[in-house]
Design an enzyme around this catalytic site. Structure first.
Site: not given
Length: 359
Positions: A119, A141, A183, A225, A235, A239, A243, A246, A250, A263
């Site tokens: 956990r 993330k 990026e 960032k 997010e 935030r 993206n 993206h 994606h 990517h």
């Protein structure tokens, strides 16, 4: 060496940026307990693993290693389980530290494993690619891919520290370096037109691997960032601006098969699509769109994707994490250096953008 901090209250952590950084000295304050699991891949292992194992063992810590195959296609639940196997077989407890030594795939998988194991255990990022240094290693993330969508399974798991060593970029293939520059360009387009001007002045030397300029690019990117993450860790708003490109990107990655397009390559084309749609909606000029394409091309990145059936492209976009109440939201450009998150775009214009930005 330069140092930034991600300001998250009592979870505040540093990002160390420089060349030939001393892991023993810099990591010691952030390794809790006596057990460290280094997660790396088959490409990074022969280059840097022994150095980090020796440095951490010299601190009197027990070190175990989990080596995964290299590639986006392995960022899945099957290979995630290998990290849990290694932790359990080593007898590690809740006071252990998982250290990610590699690029974005390793950082995402090791981070997700650290969030889940018992956990939640401690986590350290040592990103070895430009893309992971400027993006995935910062902000917490973590996650894995699913055949229906990229990064759809994961958790927020902030690291204790990030170590970005420019010397490690010397072993990075040119294609991977360019993927990282996508990026970097993203931060300039969404929030900092002065940074865009700087990139236009220095792109040729960045592509050539100039360590001092790369360090400056990493610092400026991470500063953006860190600021955004501090304002919106989970997010819920700002935030999502990170993206940019993206949602389109994606879809390209998912359709092509994870790992076929890097990517950063997919994000580069996705940013061109976002700029193209912004231009069609009258928000930015044709000259702005061409300027966007030019800086991406100078980074040796693609500005158009292979032919993808529109219905399939749209289906992958519908699985995007920015879909809210069944409605797709996109990150678009009001002007260069100013991005917005919006659901108010013309769907027919978006379809034109997709169709007309294919090879």
């Amino acid at each position: 060496m330069q140092t930034l901090h991600v300001e998250l209250g009592d979870r505040r952590y540093p990002i160390f940026i420089g060349s030939h950084l001393n892991p023993q000295q810099l990591l010691e304050p952030y390794i809790h307990g006596q057990q460290v699991m280094i997660v790396t891949n088959t490409t990074v292992q022969p280059l840097y693993l022994d150095h980090y194992v020796a440095a951490i063992e010299q601190l009197g810590k027990k070190v175990a290693v989990c080596v995964l195959p290299d590639g986006e296609q392995y960022k899945n639940i099957t290979h995630l389980t290998l990290i849990f196997d290694a932790l359990l077989e080593a007898g590690y407890n809740r006071d252990c530290t998982v250290l990610a030594l590699g690029g974005g795939v390793i950082g995402d998988m090791a981070g997700f494993a650290s969030a889940c194991f018992q956990r939640g255990v401690y986590f350290i990022q040592v990103p070895t690619t430009l893309l992971s240094q400027v993006d995935s290693s910062v902000g917490g993330k973590t996650g894995i891919n699913h055949p229906l969508g990229k990064n759809m399974i994961g958790a927020f798991q902030q690291p204790q520290v990030v170590l970005a060593d420019m010397a490690q970029l010397k072993t990075l293939p040119a294609r991977e370096l360019s993927a990282g520059l996508a990026e970097v360009i993203k931060y300039a387009l969404l929030a900092d037109v002065d940074f865009l001007v700087w990139l236009e002045a220095h792109m040729d030397n960045l592509v050539a691997g100039d360590s001092e300029l790369l360090a400056e690019a990493v610092y400026r990117s991470c500063a953006h960032k860190a600021r955004i993450v501090a304002n919106d860790e989970k997010e819920q708003g700002e935030r999502a601006l990170l993206n940019l490109g993206h949602t389109f990107g994606h879809a390209i990655e998912s359709y092509m098969g994870y790992g076929v397009w890097l990517h950063g390559e997919a994000v580069a084309t996705g940013m061109v699509m976002a700029a193209d749609l912004s231009q069609r909606m009258g928000w930015i000029s044709t000259a702005d769109l061409e300027r966007t394409k030019k800086i991406i091309q100078r980074a040796n990145l693609p500005v158009a994707c292979p032919e993808i059936p529109l219905a399939e492209f749209l289906a992958y976009m519908s699985h995007d994490k920015k879909v809210l109440n069944g409605q797709l939201r996109l990150v678009l450009l009001k002007q260069l250096g100013q991005a917005i998150i919006t659901k108010d775009f013309d769907v027919e214009l978006m379809k034109q953008t997709i169709l007309e930005n294919q090879k």
